[in-house]
Design an enzyme around this catalytic site. Structure first.
Site, PDB file in Angstrom:
ATOM      1  N   CYS A   8       0.801  -1.235   0.000  1.00  0.00           N
ATOM      2  CA  CYS A   8       0.000   0.000   0.000  1.00  0.00           C
ATOM      3  C   CYS A   8       0.829   1.278   0.000  1.00  0.00           C
ATOM      4  O   CYS A   8       0.423   2.281  -0.577  1.00  0.00           O
ATOM      5  CB  CYS A   8      -1.019   0.003   1.129  1.00  0.00           C
ATOM      6  SG  CYS A   8      -0.325  -0.021   2.784  1.00  0.00           S
ATOM      7  N   LYS A  62      -6.706  -8.789  10.988  1.00  0.00           N
ATOM      8  CA  LYS A  62      -6.604  -7.340  10.840  1.00  0.00           C
ATOM      9  C   LYS A  62      -7.952  -6.823  10.362  1.00  0.00           C
ATOM     10  O   LYS A  62      -8.436  -7.206   9.297  1.00  0.00           O
ATOM     11  CB  LYS A  62      -5.513  -7.002   9.827  1.00  0.00           C
ATOM     12  CG  LYS A  62      -5.354  -5.519   9.569  1.00  0.00           C
ATOM     13  CD  LYS A  62      -4.244  -5.272   8.571  1.00  0.00           C
ATOM     14  CE  LYS A  62      -4.039  -3.793   8.337  1.00  0.00           C
ATOM     15  NZ  LYS A  62      -2.959  -3.539   7.372  1.00  0.00           N
ATOM     16  N   LYS A 100      -5.288  -6.961  15.302  1.00  0.00           N
ATOM     17  CA  LYS A 100      -5.114  -5.528  15.063  1.00  0.00           C
ATOM     18  C   LYS A 100      -6.431  -4.904  14.648  1.00  0.00           C
ATOM     19  O   LYS A 100      -7.095  -5.462  13.781  1.00  0.00           O
ATOM     20  CB  LYS A 100      -4.073  -5.347  13.954  1.00  0.00           C
ATOM     21  CG  LYS A 100      -3.825  -3.919  13.554  1.00  0.00           C
ATOM     22  CD  LYS A 100      -2.928  -3.885  12.367  1.00  0.00           C
ATOM     23  CE  LYS A 100      -2.833  -2.452  11.895  1.00  0.00           C
ATOM     24  NZ  LYS A 100      -2.087  -2.316  10.690  1.00  0.00           N
ATOM     25  N   SER A 147      -2.281   3.451  15.293  1.00  0.00           N
ATOM     26  CA  SER A 147      -2.109   4.902  15.269  1.00  0.00           C
ATOM     27  C   SER A 147      -3.276   5.662  15.904  1.00  0.00           C
ATOM     28  O   SER A 147      -3.062   6.591  16.679  1.00  0.00           O
ATOM     29  CB  SER A 147      -1.900   5.366  13.828  1.00  0.00           C
ATOM     30  OG  SER A 147      -2.981   4.964  13.010  1.00  0.00           O
TER      31      SER A 147
HETATM   32  C1  PBG Z   1      -0.923  -1.531   5.823  1.00  0.00           C
HETATM   33  C2  PBG Z   1      -0.837  -1.178   7.244  1.00  0.00           C
HETATM   34  C3  PBG Z   1      -1.705  -0.349   7.950  1.00  0.00           C
HETATM   35  C4  PBG Z   1      -1.241  -0.305   9.262  1.00  0.00           C
HETATM   36  C5  PBG Z   1      -0.102  -1.082   9.321  1.00  0.00           C
HETATM   37  N1  PBG Z   1       0.122  -1.638   8.075  1.00  0.00           N
HETATM   38  C6  PBG Z   1      -2.836   0.476   7.518  1.00  0.00           C
HETATM   39  C7  PBG Z   1      -3.938   0.007   6.738  1.00  0.00           C
HETATM   40  O1  PBG Z   1      -4.250  -1.169   6.603  1.00  0.00           O
HETATM   41  O2  PBG Z   1      -4.572   0.898   6.185  1.00  0.00           O
HETATM   42  C8  PBG Z   1      -1.890   0.480  10.355  1.00  0.00           C
HETATM   43  C9  PBG Z   1      -1.060   0.803  11.515  1.00  0.00           C
HETATM   44  C10 PBG Z   1      -1.601   1.838  12.390  1.00  0.00           C
HETATM   45  O3  PBG Z   1      -2.713   2.392  12.212  1.00  0.00           O
HETATM   46  O4  PBG Z   1      -0.893   2.144  13.357  1.00  0.00           O
HETATM   47  N2  PBG Z   1       0.287  -1.919   5.288  1.00  0.00           N
END
Ligand code: PBG
Length: 304
Positions: free
Chosen positions: A102, A175, A228, A254
């Protein structure tokens, strides 16, 4: 009588490396958190190790993006270079790398896209290539985060074929498609140009599905599985731990970090103690390790 004790060995610290910048840059939606240029990443790891932190997960922001994410697997791309620099100076740092497309694609999705569809099977060889390139650079653990079916198996096979039998896999097994990732998408510039991630990430109304996802990943060879986000998913963490008793990571994402920072800024609550309590709860629920943006503050809390 205390049953759960949080310590620094439990924590994994995310490190953002940006190929386009020449000095560290604060992430606006994550106060106190920075992106680093490649040249400074080893120094930052050194500073974190001095605080007693030992494990790091690297996210790369490349200088160039395209439709297929080809800046994700080059020998001299952002993560590969960073890993080599870190390992040259700090051989004993545990280096984990995020394996996903991504951040490297113009459309911002975690896989190969055709006609606005994310193609699961076409993505597998690409992320396997990314994982091998990270292992070649010296990563100890690769962490596929794209939620593609069969990703653990594809990566395990590719690593073994290339002689990286000892490189471990931490899979983002359960996730969820979560609103808590908002600030990360700004941090890693991985927001998407169309649609959303619900065709490959999990529906947050579901828990049994998480168990099935974890079960598949363990069968495919995941050394560590992950739930997650963490805070709103303690029930999932607890159930996964009880059911499989497999090494389990939780990602304190985050948005969870930014909420604490926001109330701290408002003067409404004590951010450090709040973070300490949240992380302890995540461990109490069953996580063996926690990826968190709070690790620097926790190091301070624990040393007092
Ligand atoms: C995608 C990825 C994401 C996060 C870690 N790896 C974001 C998503 O799936 O949009 C999120 C981590 C976070 O919010 O701290 N490679």
């Amino acid at each position: 009588m205390r049953e759960t004790e949080l310590n620094l060995n439990d924590l994994i610290t995310p490190v953002f490396v940006d190929e386009r910048i020449s000095s560290k840059t604060e992430i606006p939606s994550m106060p106190g958190y920075f992106r680093f240029p490649i040249k400074d990443v080893a120094c930052e790891i050194g500073r974190l190790m001095e605080l007693g932190l030992k494990a790091f997960i690297l996210f790369g922001i490349p200088g160039r993006k395209d439709e297929v994410g080809s800046s994700a697997f080059g020998k001299n791309d952002v993560v590969q270079k960073s890993v080599r620099k870190i390992k040259e100076e700090y051989d004993d740092a545990v280096v984990i790398t995020d394996v996903c497309l991504c951040e490297y694609t113009t459309h911002g999705h975690c896989g190969i896209v055709k006609n606005s569809q994310i193609l699961n099977d076409e993505t597998l060889p690409v992320i396997a290539k990314v994982a091998v390139s990270h292992a070649e650079a010296g990563a100890d653990i690769v962490a596929p985060s794209g939620m593609m079916d069969g990703m653990v198996k594809a990566i395990r096979r590719a690593l073994d074929c290339e002689g990286f039998e000892d490189t471990a896999i931490m899979s983002y097994s359960a996730k969820y498609a979560s609103f808590f990732y908002g600030p990360f998408r700004e941090a890693a510039e991985s927001g998407y140009s169309f649609g959303d991630r619900r065709s490959y990430q999990m529906d947050f109304h579901n828990k049994k599905e998480a168990i099935r996802e974890v079960e598949l990943d363990i069968a495919e060879g995941a050394d560590i599985v992950m739930v997650k986000p963490a805070l709103a998913y303690l029930d999932v963490i607890s159930e996964v731990k009880k059911k499989f008793n497999h090494p389990l990571a939780a990602y304190n994402v985050s948005g969870e970090y930014s909420m604490v920072k926001a109330v701290e800024k408002m003067g409404w609550m004590d951010g450090k103690n709040l973070a300490y309590e949240i992380l302890t709860a995540i461990k109490r629920a069953g996580a063996d390790m926690i990826i968190t943006y709070h690790s620097r503050e926790i190091a301070e809390v624990l040393s007092n």
